[in-house]
Design a protein around this motif. Sequence first.
Motif, mmCIF file in Angstrom:
data_model
loop_
_atom_site.group_PDB
_atom_site.id
_atom_site.type_symbol
_atom_site.label_atom_id
_atom_site.label_comp_id
_atom_site.label_asym_id
_atom_site.label_seq_id
_atom_site.Cartn_x
_atom_site.Cartn_y
_atom_site.Cartn_z
ATOM 1 N N MET A 1 33.261 48.132 70.161
ATOM 2 C CA MET A 1 34.082 46.995 70.566
ATOM 3 C C MET A 1 35.222 46.781 69.581
ATOM 4 O O MET A 1 36.376 46.744 69.963
ATOM 5 C CB MET A 1 33.204 45.743 70.645
ATOM 6 N N SER A 2 34.877 46.691 68.301
ATOM 7 C CA SER A 2 35.925 46.475 67.298
ATOM 8 C C SER A 2 35.802 47.501 66.183
ATOM 9 O O SER A 2 34.707 47.857 65.781
ATOM 10 C CB SER A 2 35.784 45.069 66.710
ATOM 11 N N ASN A 3 36.944 48.010 65.702
ATOM 12 C CA ASN A 3 36.874 48.864 64.503
ATOM 13 C C ASN A 3 37.704 48.267 63.372
ATOM 14 O O ASN A 3 38.242 48.964 62.528
ATOM 15 C CB ASN A 3 37.270 50.306 64.821
ATOM 16 N N LYS A 4 37.799 46.940 63.410
ATOM 17 C CA LYS A 4 38.503 46.232 62.333
ATOM 18 C C LYS A 4 37.705 46.300 61.036
ATOM 19 O O LYS A 4 36.483 46.367 61.062
ATOM 20 C CB LYS A 4 38.697 44.761 62.726
ATOM 21 N N TYR A 41 30.755 52.527 57.562
ATOM 22 C CA TYR A 41 29.481 52.297 58.245
ATOM 23 C C TYR A 41 29.687 52.457 59.747
ATOM 24 O O TYR A 41 30.462 51.718 60.347
ATOM 25 C CB TYR A 41 28.980 50.883 57.911
ATOM 26 N N LYS A 42 29.048 53.459 60.317
ATOM 27 C CA LYS A 42 29.193 53.738 61.751
ATOM 28 C C LYS A 42 30.668 53.830 62.160
ATOM 29 O O LYS A 42 31.077 53.298 63.196
ATOM 30 C CB LYS A 42 28.457 52.680 62.585
ATOM 31 N N GLY A 43 31.470 54.426 61.273
ATOM 32 C CA GLY A 43 32.882 54.644 61.578
ATOM 33 C C GLY A 43 33.798 53.457 61.301
ATOM 34 O O GLY A 43 35.002 53.517 61.551
ATOM 35 N N VAL A 44 33.213 52.372 60.768
ATOM 36 C CA VAL A 44 34.018 51.178 60.463
ATOM 37 C C VAL A 44 34.066 50.967 58.946
ATOM 38 O O VAL A 44 33.081 51.190 58.244
ATOM 39 C CB VAL A 44 33.428 49.938 61.183
ATOM 40 N N ASP A 45 35.227 50.545 58.460
ATOM 41 C CA ASP A 45 35.376 50.288 57.026
ATOM 42 C C ASP A 45 34.808 48.923 56.664
ATOM 43 O O ASP A 45 35.107 47.923 57.321
ATOM 44 C CB ASP A 45 36.858 50.330 56.627
ATOM 45 N N ASP A 229 26.495 45.460 63.397
ATOM 46 C CA ASP A 229 26.196 46.405 64.488
ATOM 47 C C ASP A 229 26.763 45.890 65.815
ATOM 48 O O ASP A 229 27.343 46.643 66.583
ATOM 49 C CB ASP A 229 24.682 46.604 64.630
ATOM 50 N N LYS A 230 26.587 44.610 66.053
ATOM 51 C CA LYS A 230 27.022 43.991 67.308
ATOM 52 C C LYS A 230 28.550 43.961 67.411
ATOM 53 O O LYS A 230 29.114 44.188 68.484
ATOM 54 C CB LYS A 230 26.460 42.555 67.366
ATOM 55 N N ILE A 231 29.201 43.689 66.303
ATOM 56 C CA ILE A 231 30.673 43.640 66.298
ATOM 57 C C ILE A 231 31.243 45.021 66.573
ATOM 58 O O ILE A 231 32.198 45.171 67.331
ATOM 59 C CB ILE A 231 31.185 43.079 64.941
ATOM 60 N N ILE A 232 30.629 46.032 65.971
ATOM 61 C CA ILE A 232 31.090 47.419 66.107
ATOM 62 C C ILE A 232 30.846 47.960 67.512
ATOM 63 O O ILE A 232 31.690 48.633 68.093
ATOM 64 C CB ILE A 232 30.365 48.321 65.068
ATOM 65 N N GLU A 233 29.686 47.640 68.050
ATOM 66 C CA GLU A 233 29.148 48.180 69.321
ATOM 67 C C GLU A 233 30.144 48.177 70.484
ATOM 68 O O GLU A 233 30.836 47.205 70.695
ATOM 69 C CB GLU A 233 27.905 47.354 69.657
#
Length: 233
Positions: A1-4, A41-45, A229-233
């Motif tokens: 969802m987000s990669n911020k 982490y899971k592709g997010v900084d 996890d939820k924000i990234i998903e």
Amino acid sequence: MSNKKIAIMGAMPEEIAPILEKLGTYKTTQYANNKYYEASYKGVDLVIAYSKIGKVFSTLTATTMIEHFGAEILLFSGVAGAISSTLKVGDLIVATQLSQHDLDITAFGHPFGYVPEGAVFIEADKKMIELSKEVATSMGKSVKEGIIATGDQFVANEERKNWIGSTFDADALEMEGASVAVVCDALDVPFFILRAISDAADMDASFSFDEFLETSAIESAEFVMKMVDKIIE
Ligand code: 3QA
């Protein structure tokens, strides 16, 4: 969802230790008399730090994470003293609004927590509060939503705690949330403040705090990582 880029902050080492442990590898940078830990982490900084205790240090750290490290979302994980009698040690509270209980220019007829061009309450991001409900359900946990009052004092006094409760309608108290909220609100960064109860801000608070800091900090950190996890998903 987000990669911020996401900032995760605490005030004390114990509050971010479980997060660093989960990440395993990270890059440490010294900046403005503090350490900042960067990880992917899971592709997010991510940028992680503990600020040290109180409103001034937490203001510095939140600002640094946003202005220097480029964080676009901020999550706070830590412990708090309970005001509401429904909150017991280990319980989680998500801040809906935050206020500075020790900000006082009432001599000029203003309410507690208010200064001109400020506001008594800063509202946390509604979307992240919604996400936290989904996280709570998925973890099978109940999380209270409520007002958190912040000030530069460890409250270990029933009278002070009750005054804060009635003046701000607050459910919990701590020493960093409202200052972080002021920074994020001003810089337009969505923020989420989660705390697990370590004590009841009464005469036994310091003993309860020492006993439960570590376990409550873990409770909070586990939930905050599920939020990530939820924000990234
Ligand atoms: C205070 C920490 C500060 O970062 C705010 C804990 C939990 N219970 C509280 C209470 N009143 C105010 N805040 C809190 N955090 C710890 S000071 C002791 C440091 O020990 C939330 C909080 N009742 C260091 C060793 O000497």
